[in-house]
Design a protein around this motif. Structure first.
Motif, PDB file in Angstrom:
ATOM      1  N   THR A  85       8.260  27.028  60.703  1.00 45.52           N
ATOM      2  CA  THR A  85       9.432  27.848  60.992  1.00 45.52           C
ATOM      3  C   THR A  85      10.376  27.902  59.797  1.00 45.52           C
ATOM      4  O   THR A  85      10.804  28.973  59.385  1.00 45.52           O
ATOM      5  CB  THR A  85      10.184  27.294  62.226  1.00 45.52           C
ATOM      6  N   THR A  86      10.685  26.746  59.241  1.00 43.64           N
ATOM      7  CA  THR A  86      11.631  26.688  58.119  1.00 43.64           C
ATOM      8  C   THR A  86      10.918  26.775  56.767  1.00 43.64           C
ATOM      9  O   THR A  86      11.574  26.905  55.741  1.00 43.64           O
ATOM     10  CB  THR A  86      12.438  25.380  58.154  1.00 43.64           C
ATOM     11  N   LYS A  87       9.584  26.642  56.789  1.00 39.30           N
ATOM     12  CA  LYS A  87       8.768  26.615  55.575  1.00 39.30           C
ATOM     13  C   LYS A  87       9.175  25.457  54.663  1.00 39.30           C
ATOM     14  O   LYS A  87       9.103  25.544  53.440  1.00 39.30           O
ATOM     15  CB  LYS A  87       8.814  27.946  54.835  1.00 39.30           C
ATOM     16  N   LYS A  88       9.572  24.359  55.283  1.00 43.73           N
ATOM     17  CA  LYS A  88      10.014  23.175  54.541  1.00 43.73           C
ATOM     18  C   LYS A  88       8.984  22.057  54.675  1.00 43.73           C
ATOM     19  O   LYS A  88       8.464  21.798  55.753  1.00 43.73           O
ATOM     20  CB  LYS A  88      11.362  22.710  55.090  1.00 43.73           C
ATOM     21  N   THR A  89       8.721  21.411  53.551  1.00 46.80           N
ATOM     22  CA  THR A  89       7.804  20.286  53.513  1.00 46.80           C
ATOM     23  C   THR A  89       8.601  19.021  53.235  1.00 46.80           C
ATOM     24  O   THR A  89       9.446  19.002  52.340  1.00 46.80           O
ATOM     25  CB  THR A  89       6.753  20.480  52.401  1.00 46.80           C
ATOM     26  N   GLY A 152      -3.508  21.263  67.419  1.00 49.06           N
ATOM     27  CA  GLY A 152      -2.240  20.954  66.759  1.00 49.06           C
ATOM     28  C   GLY A 152      -1.611  22.162  66.099  1.00 49.06           C
ATOM     29  O   GLY A 152      -2.081  23.294  66.254  1.00 49.06           O
ATOM     30  N   PRO A 153      -0.564  21.927  65.308  1.00 46.74           N
ATOM     31  CA  PRO A 153       0.192  23.035  64.727  1.00 46.74           C
ATOM     32  C   PRO A 153      -0.569  23.855  63.687  1.00 46.74           C
ATOM     33  O   PRO A 153      -0.170  24.967  63.372  1.00 46.74           O
ATOM     34  CB  PRO A 153       1.403  22.341  64.092  1.00 46.74           C
ATOM     35  N   THR A 165      -0.250  26.147  51.419  1.00 47.02           N
ATOM     36  CA  THR A 165       1.027  26.627  51.957  1.00 47.02           C
ATOM     37  C   THR A 165       2.095  25.536  51.906  1.00 47.02           C
ATOM     38  O   THR A 165       3.214  25.771  51.470  1.00 47.02           O
ATOM     39  CB  THR A 165       0.838  27.112  53.410  1.00 47.02           C
ATOM     40  N   ALA A 166       1.734  24.337  52.358  1.00 46.51           N
ATOM     41  CA  ALA A 166       2.714  23.259  52.471  1.00 46.51           C
ATOM     42  C   ALA A 166       3.098  22.651  51.125  1.00 46.51           C
ATOM     43  O   ALA A 166       4.257  22.265  50.928  1.00 46.51           O
ATOM     44  CB  ALA A 166       2.175  22.166  53.392  1.00 46.51           C
ATOM     45  N   LEU A 167       2.136  22.552  50.205  1.00 40.39           N
ATOM     46  CA  LEU A 167       2.387  21.834  48.958  1.00 40.39           C
ATOM     47  C   LEU A 167       2.564  22.750  47.750  1.00 40.39           C
ATOM     48  O   LEU A 167       2.905  22.292  46.663  1.00 40.39           O
ATOM     49  CB  LEU A 167       1.265  20.824  48.707  1.00 40.39           C
ATOM     50  N   GLY A 168       2.309  24.036  47.938  1.00 48.14           N
ATOM     51  CA  GLY A 168       2.574  25.000  46.878  1.00 48.14           C
ATOM     52  C   GLY A 168       1.580  24.992  45.733  1.00 48.14           C
ATOM     53  O   GLY A 168       1.848  25.571  44.680  1.00 48.14           O
TER      54      GLY A 168
END
Length: 182
Positions: A85-89, A152-153, A165-168
Motif C-alpha cells: 500500500t505504502t510501497k515502503k520497505t 500470503g500477501p 519491487t521491495a528492494l529496488g
C-alpha cells in the motif's frame, strides 16, 4: 568487485552442493524419484532436506568470503517487510525477529522477505545487489526457477518479482555448476 562477489558466491554454492552430497549421499546425485521421496524418519522430501543442508553450508562459506571482500557491506538472510500500500520497505533485525517469536508474535513475520544474500552500503536498506541460492536436487542442467508464493500477501508472484519491487534491485539466482542467472 561485483565479479569477485559473484565468483565467491558461485564457489560457495558449488562447495556446498559437493560437500552435502558427500556427507549425506556418499557423493551420489539423487534421481528425481529419490528427490520426491520422504527422508526416513523425517516428514520432509529429500529435495528439501538436501537444499536446506546446502543452504546452511553455502551461507557459512559466503559469510567467510564476503567478510573479506565487503566487510560490513552484506547481510545473509536479512529479513524485510514490504508494504504494498505504502510501497515502503523496512528492515527487521534478527534480534527483533527473535523477540517477536519469543513473545508468540511470529504471525507478524508472515509475508516478510528473506533473500539469501544482500550486498549493501552498510545499511541493509541501501541495497546494491540481491542473490538467492538455488540448489537443484538432480543434475538437470537447468537453473531452478524462482519460488512462487502460493499464499500470503505475495500470493501469485515469484521471489524475483517481489524482491525486485521491495528492494529496488533485480535479484539473481546462484546455481552450482551453472552460474548466475536473472
Amino acid at each position: 568487485m561485483k565479479t569477485r562477489i559473484e565468483q565467491a558466491l558461485q564457489e560457495c554454492a558449488e562447495h556446498a552442493r559437493t560437500q552435502v552430497l558427500i556427507d549425506k549421499r556418499q557423493g551420489k546425485i539423487p534421481t528425481q524419484a529419490e528427490c520426491d521421496q520422504l527422508v526416513p524418519g523425517m516428514d520432509v522430501k529429500l529435495a528439501i532436506f538436501l537444499g536446506d543442508e546446502m543452504h546452511k553450508e553455502a551461507l557459512q562459506c559466503a559469510g567467510e568470503r564476503l567478510s573479506q571482500l565487503v566487510p560490513g557491506g552484506f547481510s545473509l538472510e536479512p529479513r524485510y517487510r514490504y508494504d504494498k500500500t505504502t510501497k515502503k520497505t523496512t528492515f527487521i533485525s534478527e534480534e527483533e525477529a527473535q523477540s517477536l517469536l519469543r513473545q508468540w508474535r511470529g504471525d507478524e513475520l508472515k509475508g516478510t522477505l528473506r533473500p539469501d544474500v544482500v550486498i549493501h552500503s552498510g545499511n541493509p536498506l541501501q541495497v546494491r545487489a540481491v542473490y538467492d541460492l538455488k540448489f537443484p536436487c538432480t543434475d538437470s542442467g537447468r537453473p531452478t526457477p524462482w519460488t512462487r508464493y502460493t499464499e500470503g500477501p505475495h500470493q501469485g508472484f515469484d521471489q524475483k518479482q517481489v524482491y525486485w519491487t521491495a528492494l529496488g534491485m533485480e535479484p539473481f539466482r546462484v546455481v552450482p555448476w551453472l552460474g548466475i542467472f536473472k
